[in-house]
Design a protein around this motif. Structure first.
Motif, short mmCIF file in Angstrom:
data_model
loop_
_atom_site.label_atom_id
_atom_site.label_comp_id
_atom_site.label_asym_id
_atom_site.label_seq_id
_atom_site.Cartn_x
_atom_site.Cartn_y
_atom_site.Cartn_z
N ASN A 84 0.81 -1.22 0.00
CA ASN A 84 0.00 0.00 0.00
C ASN A 84 0.84 1.27 0.00
OD1 ASN A 84 -1.60 -2.02 2.15
ND2 ASN A 84 -2.88 -1.09 0.59
N TYR A 87 1.05 7.36 3.15
CA TYR A 87 2.24 7.97 3.75
C TYR A 87 2.05 8.40 5.19
CZ TYR A 87 5.32 8.03 -0.28
OH TYR A 87 6.18 7.67 -1.28
N GLU A 88 0.83 8.56 5.62
CA GLU A 88 0.59 8.90 7.03
C GLU A 88 1.07 7.78 7.95
OE1 GLU A 88 -1.33 9.44 4.47
OE2 GLU A 88 -2.77 11.06 4.78
N ARG A 230 -13.04 6.42 1.64
CA ARG A 230 -12.04 6.96 0.71
C ARG A 230 -12.68 7.15 -0.66
NH1 ARG A 230 -7.79 2.54 -1.10
NH2 ARG A 230 -7.41 4.14 -2.69
N LYS A 243 -7.53 8.71 0.87
CA LYS A 243 -7.96 7.73 1.88
C LYS A 243 -8.33 8.41 3.20
CE LYS A 243 -4.95 3.92 0.51
NZ LYS A 243 -3.76 3.15 0.88
N1 MTE Z 1 -4.47 8.87 0.71
C1 MTE Z 1 -3.81 9.36 1.79
N2 MTE Z 1 -4.52 10.00 2.75
N3 MTE Z 1 -2.46 9.23 1.93
C2 MTE Z 1 -1.69 8.62 0.96
O1 MTE Z 1 -0.46 8.53 1.12
N4 MTE Z 1 -1.67 7.44 -1.20
C3 MTE Z 1 -2.30 7.40 -2.52
C4 MTE Z 1 -3.80 7.02 -2.43
N5 MTE Z 1 -4.45 7.69 -1.33
C5 MTE Z 1 -2.36 8.10 -0.19
C6 MTE Z 1 -3.77 8.23 -0.26
C7 MTE Z 1 -1.63 6.53 -3.47
S1 MTE Z 1 -0.10 7.06 -4.03
C8 MTE Z 1 -2.18 5.37 -3.95
S2 MTE Z 1 -1.44 4.48 -5.21
C9 MTE Z 1 -3.45 4.83 -3.38
O2 MTE Z 1 -3.90 5.61 -2.27
C10 MTE Z 1 -3.20 3.41 -2.91
O3 MTE Z 1 -4.38 2.81 -2.45
P1 MTE Z 1 -4.33 1.28 -1.94
O4 MTE Z 1 -3.25 1.21 -0.90
O5 MTE Z 1 -5.69 0.97 -1.38
O6 MTE Z 1 -3.97 0.45 -3.13
#
Ligand code: MTE
Length: 332
Positions: A84, A87-88, A230, A243
């Motif tokens: 996944n 980054y948080e 999300r 997310k």
């Molecule tokens: N949402 C938040 N709050 N923080 C994040 O770091 N990463 C994004 C996105 N949403 C991210 C985020 C990225 S780079 C991707 S590829 C997808 O979430 C990954 O979703 P998954 O882990 O369910 O496949």
């Protein structure tokens, strides 16, 4: 301004977890964690391997929407929930699954605010009941060059938008996600500006493909996949799909987005999947499907056969008309 160059953006720097077969490193890590808690033993070993399938979380009933059924093989649950970006919880692919246990998806509220007639703060349980839940199998293409196929559960964001009645001045929708240091160990890193922010043009947000998402594989979202709510925008690079959303704001101007602030020449506002427009540091013409080779996760990201990336991630028939007359090289 900090311009991040995190590991997943650098082709030359690969985490150990990306090359060790995932059964090996996962079981080792999980057993170590359980061992630290005094729980290791045959029971712990069984639990560690039991995570490879849904069944741990609350069921989320939904009706399959076959209009969005695709024939691509689904990415195994194990890969969807252990490889996944969130980054948080850290910048390694394995960090979210390891660290997101501290996220508390209840109680949870989502404030819908800004240029709307009916602003409202929704409790998550009210939001869950707002419209019929659908299961839709979507491809998700990450900007890094890997993809997955996931049975998501949710309903179109348009259902919520219609209920809050946007004012004529509302031209964009901004998504703001949770930023709580007590729950999210990665917030200390400063790799991005927090809270994570994303945005869409109003017509994109109203598009039936834009899914307000509460679950996957028949259950509520695991924390690492963005619990409790999300976005999933299958025609855009994965980072557009914010997310753990806490605010949905209707605004008159294009909102700032975390990745665009961090590296404006690399991550545009639109970020539609486009095999003809390369990232400044790598090609976007092909991708590797996670879970396609034995070993899964990071192993697949390196060794699965390359497949051609499709314009708009294969959803061009539905969304290309949104961008008629727009230069997609400039508006990347
Ligand atoms: N949402 C938040 N709050 N923080 C994040 O770091 N990463 C994004 C996105 N949403 C991210 C985020 C990225 S780079 C991707 S590829 C997808 O979430 C990954 O979703 P998954 O882990 O369910 O496949």
């Amino acid at each position: 301004m900090l311009i991040p160059s995190p590991k997943w953006l650098r082709g030359d720097d690969i985490a150990a977890s990306d090359i060790t077969p995932r059964e090996t490193y996962l079981s080792r890590r999980q057993l170590l964690a359980l061992g630290a808690a005094g729980l290791a033993g045959p029971w712990a070993a069984r639990q560690a391997f039991a995570q490879g399938a849904p069944g741990k979380l609350a069921k989320l009933p939904a009706t399959a929407n076959n209009a969005y059924l695709i024939t691509d093989k689904r990415t195994p649950y194990q890969d969807v929930t252990t490889y996944n970006n969130f980054y948080e919880f850290g910048t390694d692919k394995s960090d979210p699954a390891r660290n997101a246990g501290t996220l508390r998806p209840r109680p949870w509220q989502v404030a819908v605010e800004g240029l709307v007639k009916q602003p409202k703060t929704y409790d998550i349980d009210e939001l869950l009941k707002l419209a019929p839940m659908e299961e839709r199998v979507y491809r998700l293409r990450c900007v890094e060059g890997w993809s997955m196929v996931i049975p998501w559960i949710g309903y179109p964001l348009a259902e919520l938008i219609r209920r809050v009645e946007p004012l004529p001045g509302a031209k964009f929708v901004q998504f703001i996600t949770l930023a709580d240091k007590k729950q999210m160990p990665g917030l200390g890193s400063g790799v991005l500006e927090w809270p994570y922010s994303e945005g869409l043009r109003m017509d994109e947000a109203m598009h039936p493909l834009a899914l307000l998402t509460f679950g996957l594989y028949g259950e509520v979202l695991p924390n690492q996949n963005g619990a409790p709510v999300r976005m999933v925008l299958p025609w855009k690079y994965g980072f557009k799909s914010a997310k753990s959303i806490v605010k949905i704001r209707f605004v008159d101007k294009q909102p700032p987005t975390s990745w665009n602030i961090a590296a404006p020449n690399e991550y545009g506002f639109y970020s539609n999947v486009n095999p003809d427009v390369d990232h400044p540091r790598w090609s976007q013409a092909t991708e590797r499907r996670i879970g396609e080779v034995k070993g899964g996760g990071g192993f697949s990201a390196l060794f699965a056969p390359k497949r051609k990336t499709l314009p708009f991630n294969g959803y061009g028939a539905q969304v290309a008309s949104l961008y008629q007359g727009l230069d997609l090289r400039k508006n990347f």
